[in-house]
Structure formats: structure tokens, C-alpha cells
Motif scaffolding. Structure first.
Motif, PDB file in Angstrom:
ATOM      1  N   ALA A 122       1.045  -1.181   0.273  1.00 54.52           N
ATOM      2  CA  ALA A 122      -0.227   0.391  -0.106  1.00 54.52           C
ATOM      3  C   ALA A 122       0.974   1.228   0.211  1.00 54.52           C
ATOM      4  O   ALA A 122       1.536   0.859   1.033  1.00 54.52           O
ATOM      5  CB  ALA A 122      -1.170  -0.093   1.109  1.00 54.52           C
ATOM      6  N   ALA A 123       0.389   2.323  -0.597  1.00 57.62           N
ATOM      7  CA  ALA A 123       1.332   3.248  -0.660  1.00 57.62           C
ATOM      8  C   ALA A 123       0.537   4.198  -1.496  1.00 57.62           C
ATOM      9  O   ALA A 123      -0.116   4.362  -2.862  1.00 57.62           O
ATOM     10  CB  ALA A 123       3.009   3.528  -1.770  1.00 57.62           C
ATOM     11  N   ALA A 137      13.825  -2.681  -5.808  1.00 59.16           N
ATOM     12  CA  ALA A 137      13.572  -3.795  -6.516  1.00 59.16           C
ATOM     13  C   ALA A 137      15.108  -4.162  -6.983  1.00 59.16           C
ATOM     14  O   ALA A 137      15.330  -5.435  -7.051  1.00 59.16           O
ATOM     15  CB  ALA A 137      12.890  -4.029  -7.787  1.00 59.16           C
ATOM     16  N   ARG A 138      15.138  -3.040  -8.286  1.00 63.89           N
ATOM     17  CA  ARG A 138      17.054  -4.259  -8.623  1.00 63.89           C
ATOM     18  C   ARG A 138      17.950  -4.081  -8.200  1.00 63.89           C
ATOM     19  O   ARG A 138      18.627  -5.135  -7.945  1.00 63.89           O
ATOM     20  CB  ARG A 138      16.773  -2.415  -9.684  1.00 63.89           C
ATOM     21  N   ALA A 139      17.969  -3.592  -6.802  1.00 64.80           N
ATOM     22  CA  ALA A 139      19.126  -3.478  -5.821  1.00 64.80           C
ATOM     23  C   ALA A 139      18.704  -4.533  -4.952  1.00 64.80           C
ATOM     24  O   ALA A 139      20.102  -5.536  -4.941  1.00 64.80           O
ATOM     25  CB  ALA A 139      19.468  -2.352  -4.860  1.00 64.80           C
ATOM     26  N   ALA A 140      17.907  -4.624  -4.551  1.00 62.39           N
ATOM     27  CA  ALA A 140      17.607  -6.307  -4.078  1.00 62.39           C
ATOM     28  C   ALA A 140      17.097  -7.318  -4.856  1.00 62.39           C
ATOM     29  O   ALA A 140      16.866  -8.343  -4.201  1.00 62.39           O
ATOM     30  CB  ALA A 140      16.002  -5.411  -3.251  1.00 62.39           C
ATOM     31  N   GLY A 141      17.035  -7.276  -5.539  1.00 61.16           N
ATOM     32  CA  GLY A 141      16.995  -8.667  -6.547  1.00 61.16           C
ATOM     33  C   GLY A 141      15.503  -8.925  -6.577  1.00 61.16           C
ATOM     34  O   GLY A 141      14.923  -9.960  -6.570  1.00 61.16           O
ATOM     35  N   ILE A 142      14.345  -8.122  -6.380  1.00 66.45           N
ATOM     36  CA  ILE A 142      12.617  -8.014  -6.950  1.00 66.45           C
ATOM     37  C   ILE A 142      12.769  -7.786  -8.126  1.00 66.45           C
ATOM     38  O   ILE A 142      12.787  -6.916  -8.923  1.00 66.45           O
ATOM     39  CB  ILE A 142      12.303  -7.572  -5.983  1.00 66.45           C
ATOM     40  N   ASP A 143      11.698  -8.840  -8.609  1.00 68.05           N
ATOM     41  CA  ASP A 143      10.975  -8.847  -9.661  1.00 68.05           C
ATOM     42  C   ASP A 143       9.440  -8.019  -9.350  1.00 68.05           C
ATOM     43  O   ASP A 143       9.043  -8.447  -9.008  1.00 68.05           O
ATOM     44  CB  ASP A 143      10.861 -10.043 -10.782  1.00 68.05           C
ATOM     45  N   MET A 144       9.710  -6.794 -10.143  1.00 67.07           N
ATOM     46  CA  MET A 144       8.863  -5.327 -10.631  1.00 67.07           C
ATOM     47  C   MET A 144       7.496  -5.997 -10.997  1.00 67.07           C
ATOM     48  O   MET A 144       7.131  -5.534 -10.308  1.00 67.07           O
ATOM     49  CB  MET A 144       9.673  -4.122 -11.256  1.00 67.07           C
ATOM     50  N   ALA A 145       7.467  -6.627 -11.487  1.00 62.98           N
ATOM     51  CA  ALA A 145       6.370  -6.978 -12.314  1.00 62.98           C
ATOM     52  C   ALA A 145       5.301  -7.896 -11.655  1.00 62.98           C
ATOM     53  O   ALA A 145       4.740  -8.511 -11.844  1.00 62.98           O
ATOM     54  CB  ALA A 145       6.875  -8.214 -13.454  1.00 62.98           C
ATOM     55  N   LYS A 146       6.255  -8.402 -10.709  1.00 62.53           N
ATOM     56  CA  LYS A 146       5.518  -9.464  -9.506  1.00 62.53           C
ATOM     57  C   LYS A 146       5.016  -8.943  -8.295  1.00 62.53           C
ATOM     58  O   LYS A 146       4.570  -9.215  -7.076  1.00 62.53           O
ATOM     59  CB  LYS A 146       5.774 -10.441  -9.289  1.00 62.53           C
ATOM     60  N   VAL A 147       4.851  -7.701  -8.140  1.00 56.31           N
ATOM     61  CA  VAL A 147       5.016  -6.563  -7.026  1.00 56.31           C
ATOM     62  C   VAL A 147       3.269  -6.448  -7.490  1.00 56.31           C
ATOM     63  O   VAL A 147       3.110  -5.110  -8.104  1.00 56.31           O
ATOM     64  CB  VAL A 147       5.954  -5.648  -6.325  1.00 56.31           C
ATOM     65  N   ASN A 148       2.343  -6.091  -6.528  1.00 54.54           N
ATOM     66  CA  ASN A 148       1.414  -5.215  -6.658  1.00 54.54           C
ATOM     67  C   ASN A 148       0.778  -3.895  -5.671  1.00 54.54           C
ATOM     68  O   ASN A 148       0.757  -4.477  -4.624  1.00 54.54           O
ATOM     69  CB  ASN A 148       0.062  -6.490  -6.945  1.00 54.54           C
ATOM     70  N   PHE A 149       1.096  -2.922  -5.949  1.00 57.02           N
ATOM     71  CA  PHE A 149       0.655  -1.718  -5.295  1.00 57.02           C
ATOM     72  C   PHE A 149      -0.495  -1.021  -4.609  1.00 57.02           C
ATOM     73  O   PHE A 149      -1.337  -1.776  -6.267  1.00 57.02           O
ATOM     74  CB  PHE A 149       1.487  -0.754  -5.783  1.00 57.02           C
TER      75      PHE A 149
END
Length: 329
Positions: A122-123, A137-149
Motif C-alpha cells: 500500500a502507498a 527492487a533492482r538493488a534487492a533482486g526483486i522482480d517488479m512485475a510481480k509486486v502489486n501496489f
């Protein structure tokens, strides 16, 4: 016959100053400076207004509704990078580290950054931590496409995490973490992911103005910075006194909660090894340039803003007035 002109010559200089948010512990330094007469001693009459978020401060300065302000530097850097002709500039850096963070429940499903994939965060759309989440996300190795805001209004963000409507939120640590405390989730039950702990070496809160105002009113800016830094050092030395000033300005202040907010700000944002060694607002041009280049690459912005366009140390008080007060150094 000379008396009227003499009185006119000694009339205080009026300055309109905007905070980034409501009057809380992080904003108390300005109230301390006002209450202790630091502005008055400098021949200034300062109007201090609350803000609606750090992103609104450079807009207010650029639009001329205020002469100077306080805000997190990250939205200001984006504001400059989007249009290098904008003349907003930082003249002092209060926080050596960024407040941007992600907060989850300590007993929830997010225990590592990678766990954010497939989860709901949430934000508000304009939240600085949300805007810079792709860099995290880039620094932590997270796939942005899989995060739901989930886009929400600011007052709804923390309650959604408490209710379990989302698994995490993005925000500023001194705002969201303490809001959660107020909702019955103490800090030990929060899982905190600070951007500064995950490869994003961003600066935090800064005193801002515009080059146009600075060039026309250099001594006013110099006096304002000195008074505000004096108020900030007083707050660091005597947080209880600063919160008394806050409560006089905002009678509904929960002093115990604001003390937690103050302590969190100091530990997470102010007391770096660099500040202990060199003092407040000792900004590295190389580090600030890295902040600017990060914003540029993140949002695919044209051109390049240089560090000296975003910050000047020329209006700071002497070095001895920027040292941490005893007990913190």
C-alpha cells in the motif's frame, strides 16, 4: 524626523517557510528556532506553515508561495531532473540518510525483500518510497512485475497493513513506523526494510530555497539557515524541550509517541559515522551526484543535473555550529 525611517530600516524581514508535513517531531526544529527567538535575533519574521508531503515543497518554492522550506531531498532531485531549468536548491542537509523504507508485519509472510514478489504493498501514488521502489527492487533482486501496489490515501496506508488488507507498505520510517505504533503495532512487531540498508545511499531531509530567492536575498538565507540549524542542534541536545515547543504549537500532540518518532529519526537518519566525524550538512558532491544519476536513470529523464545545481554549502554557519551536541558525537 529621522525616527520613522530608522524604524522602517529596522523592520524585520518576512520569510514564508513551509514544512513537508504536519507539525511532528521531525519538524520541531523550526518551532524551537521560533520559540527561542533565533529568527527574531536575526531580524527575521518567519511564518512556518505545515505541508502536504515532500513532493509539494519544491513545487511551492518554484511557484513562489513560500521562500524556503524543509523536505526529503529525493522528490526534489526528481523535480530538478525532470526539468534542469527549475531553480530549487538545497542549502543545508539535516539528515545524512534517507527515511524511505518498506514496512511489513514481523510475523507476516515478508521476511526478505524477495518475499515481496506476489504480495500487495500500500502507498499513495506520490509517496517518495513508492516512486523510488524500482531502484530498491533492482538493488534487492526483486522482480517488479510481480509486486502489486495498491494506491491509497495517506491516512489509509497504515490501517490497511494492520487489518491485513496488504502485506506491506512503503513510506518514510519516521511517519509510517510511528503511525503503526499508534495503531497498536509496536516497533518490535514491524519488519523494516530501509532503502539505505539495501544499496541506496540517499540523503534525507534538507532545507530548500530557489536560486532566484537566494541571489536576491543572500543574507536572509544565511540567517535562516543559521537559525534553523541552531534549532535542529537544540532539538538533538534536548528532545524533551523540543517536544514541549511542539505541544505548545499543536496541543493534541502525543508527546510519548513523538519522542519515539524523534528517537527513530535520530538513529536512522541523523547519526551516521560520517556525521559523527565531520558534523551536520557535510555533503559529498560525489554521493549527491550518485543520487541525481540514480533518479535520472530510474525515470529515463533527459539531460544531467550536476550536484552543484542541487546543493550549495555556501550559506552554512561555521563548522563549530554544525558539530553534534555533546552525548551524540
Amino acid at each position: 524626523m529621522a525616527a520613522p525611517s530608522l524604524a522602517s530600516a529596522q523592520a524585520p524581514t518576512r520569510v514564508r517557510f513551509t514544512m513537508d508535513w504536519a507539525f511532528q517531531a521531525p519538524q520541531s526544529f523550526g518551532l524551537v528556532a521560533r520559540e527561542k527567538g533565533y529568527f527574531r535575533e536575526a531580524g527575521l519574521e518567519v511564518q512556518i506553515d505545515r505541508g502536504q508531503g515532500s513532493g509539494g515543497v519544491p513545487v511551492a518554492l518554484g511557484g513562489g508561495s513560500h521562500n524556503m522550506g524543509y523536505a526529503d531531498i529525493a522528490p526534489t532531485l526528481r523535480f530538478l531532473a525532470e526539468d534542469p531549468s527549475r531553480d530549487v536548491i538545497a542549502v543545508a542537509m539535516l539528515h545524512d540518510r534517507s527515511p524511505l523504507c518498506i514496512i511489513a508485519r514481523a510475523d507476516g509472510p515478508i521476511q526478505t525483500p524477495k518475499d515481496m514478489e506476489g504480495k500487495r504493498l500500500a502507498a499513495p501514488d506520490f509517496d517518495a518510497a513508492r516512486q523510488l521502489f524500482p531502484a530498491f527492487a533492482r538493488a534487492a533482486g526483486i522482480d517488479m512485475a510481480k509486486v502489486n501496489f495498491i494506491s491509497v490515501q495517506p491516512p489509509l496506508r497504515e490501517p490497511m497493513l494492520v487489518r491485513g488488507d496488504v502485506e506491506a507498505l512503503t513510506g518514510s520510517v519516521q511517519t509510517s513506523s510511528i503511525a503503526l505504533v499508534g495503531l497498536g503495532v509496536p516497533q518490535e512487531r514491524q519488519k523494516l526494510f530501509m532503502y539505505s540498508d539495501h544499496g541506496l545511499d540517499l540523503y534525507g531531509g534538507a532545507i530548500l530555497t530557489t536560486r532566484r530567492y537566494l541571489e536576491r536575498n543572500p543574507e536572509t538565507v544565511r540567517k535562516m539557515v543559521a537559525a534553523l540549524m541552531r534549532g535542529f542542534r537544540d532539538q538533538l541536545a534536548d528532545p524533551a524541550g523540543a517536544l514541549e515547543a511542539l505541544k505548545r504549537a499543536e496541543p493534541l500532540t502525543d508527546v510519548a509517541l513523538e519522542m519515539q518518532r524523534h528517537n527513530l529519526m535520530v538513529q536512522r537518519m541523523v547519526l551516521s559515522d560520517h556525521v559523527r566525524r565531520a558534523g551536520l550538512s557535510q555533503v559529498s558532491a560525489e554521493r549527491l551526484q550518485g543520487n541525481l544519476d540514480l533518479v535520472k536513470s530510474l525515470f529515463n529523464l533527459p539531460g544531467r543535473v550536476m550536484a552543484n545545481q542541487a546543493y550549495t554549502p555556501d550559506f552554512l554557519p561555521p563548522a563549530d555550529q554544525l558539530r553534534l551536541p555533546g552525548g551524540l558525537a
